[in-house]
Design a protein around this motif. Structure first.
Motif, short mmCIF file in Angstrom:
data_model
loop_
_atom_site.label_atom_id
_atom_site.label_comp_id
_atom_site.label_asym_id
_atom_site.label_seq_id
_atom_site.Cartn_x
_atom_site.Cartn_y
_atom_site.Cartn_z
N HIS A 136 0.86 -1.05 -0.12
CA HIS A 136 0.29 0.14 -0.04
C HIS A 136 0.81 1.32 0.21
N SER A 137 0.97 1.80 -1.19
CA SER A 137 1.80 2.93 -1.35
C SER A 137 1.19 4.43 -1.27
N SER A 171 -1.13 -8.14 -9.28
CA SER A 171 -2.07 -7.09 -9.96
C SER A 171 -1.55 -5.85 -9.04
N GLY A 172 -2.46 -4.77 -9.47
CA GLY A 172 -2.14 -3.49 -8.97
C GLY A 172 -3.31 -2.65 -9.56
N THR A 227 -2.36 0.52 -4.74
CA THR A 227 -2.43 -0.77 -3.94
C THR A 227 -1.78 -1.94 -5.10
N LEU A 228 -0.46 -2.50 -4.77
CA LEU A 228 0.13 -3.36 -5.73
C LEU A 228 0.16 -4.76 -5.02
N GLN A 229 -0.02 -5.75 -5.71
CA GLN A 229 0.29 -7.17 -5.37
C GLN A 229 1.57 -7.79 -6.03
N LEU A 230 2.48 -8.53 -5.11
CA LEU A 230 3.64 -9.28 -5.63
C LEU A 230 3.44 -10.50 -5.23
#
Length: 283
Positions: free
Chosen positions: A78-79, A132-133, A137-140
């Motif tokens: 979460h940036s 996903s992103g 919010t970004l998922q690695l």
């Protein structure tokens, strides 16, 4: 089996309540590393400082198995708009492919009285890809290094060109001996830059550029061809480099014995078999 120090082992065996936190070591493919902690103050561990003034990172659970399996770990980042990598917002870096091939290491550290670090435990390590992103919010998805065991067998093939990948272990060429740090001096076109070094035409053709600053930080761009100090990309990115951006540039190889010998002085490791015909030509 997880290795821990004797001090930490004694602490874990004799203490009923633990104070701990997770540390995230994210190393981009370009070699630049970033360190984050999910606690309320910076943590010094292993000669590195893991910062708290960055994105909020959460993760899924991990498990340990006695079987050979490819374990996965999902990180959710979460940036905020001011959370950057090399001065570029994290979401922009992800969109440009900066996290592709990144290595993520998860460490759990334990604290004693007064908040001093007693020791740490390496919980997980693997290679990341963007799952996903959207928004902020970004998922690695991080896959265990065990996935490298999924290779073809037999691994020996015979082709007119060398089957090795330039700069890998089998090739043996050290990329640090050939890459140079350059600065962009002009951006004539959407897929063209001019750098501050001169070289023979074609020297960097089929090579790459690892961006260490600017809008493309963390991304590796493949070189289509070069003409003196003018570099042409195979495909333009949505984000564009700017004058003053810095990068590492390294040459490519056409995998022929002549290039291997003259360009990299590596003929002793070349496995090209130019006199073995391709299977399509056999009658």
């Amino acid at each position: 089996m997880k290795d821990v120090s004797n001090v930490l082992e004694t602490h874990l065996n004799n203490t009923k309540q633990f104070m701990s936190c997770d540390l995230y070591d994210i190393r981009l493919k370009s070699g630049v590393s970033y360190y984050y902690a999910d606690t309320d103050k910076d943590v010094a561990y292993g000669g590195k400082v893991y910062r708290v003034d960055g994105p909020i990172i959460t993760r899924t659970q991990i498990k340990t198995s006695s079987k050979v399996s490819v374990d996965k770990l999902t990180l959710t980042i979460h940036s905020a708009p001011n959370d950057t990598i090399g001065g570029v917002p994290i979401m922009t870096v992800a969109h440009n492919g900066g996290f592709d091939g990144a290595t993520v290491r998860l460490i759990r550290v334990f604290f004693g009285d007064g908040g001093t670090v007693i020791g740490g435990l390496n919980l997980f390590q693997g290679q990341a890809e963007v799952k996903s992103g959207g928004g902020l919010t970004l998922q690695l998805e991080v896959k265990s290094v065990v996935q490298k065991l999924n290779t073809e067998w037999p691994n020996r093939r015979y082709y007119p060109q060398c089957p090795y990948t330039l700069y890998d272990k089998e090739c043996g060429v050290n990329i640090r001996d050939f890459r140079k740090r350059v600065v962009v001096t002009q951006v004539p076109d959407h897929n063209t830059v001019v750098i501050n070094i001169n070289h023979d035409n074609g020297f960097y053709t089929a090579g790459g550029i690892e961006w260490v600053s600017g809008a493309l930080v963390g991304q590796t761009t493949q070189v289509m061809k070069d003409d003196g100090s003018r570099i042409y990309f195979i495909t333009p990115s949505e984000a564009q480099p700017s004058v003053g951006d810095e990068a590492y540039i390294y040459p490519g190889c056409d995998k022929t014995p002549a290039t291997c010998k003259a360009k990299f002085n590596n003929f002793s490791r070349n496995r090209a078999t130019p006199y073995v015909p391709l299977k399509e030509t056999v009658r």
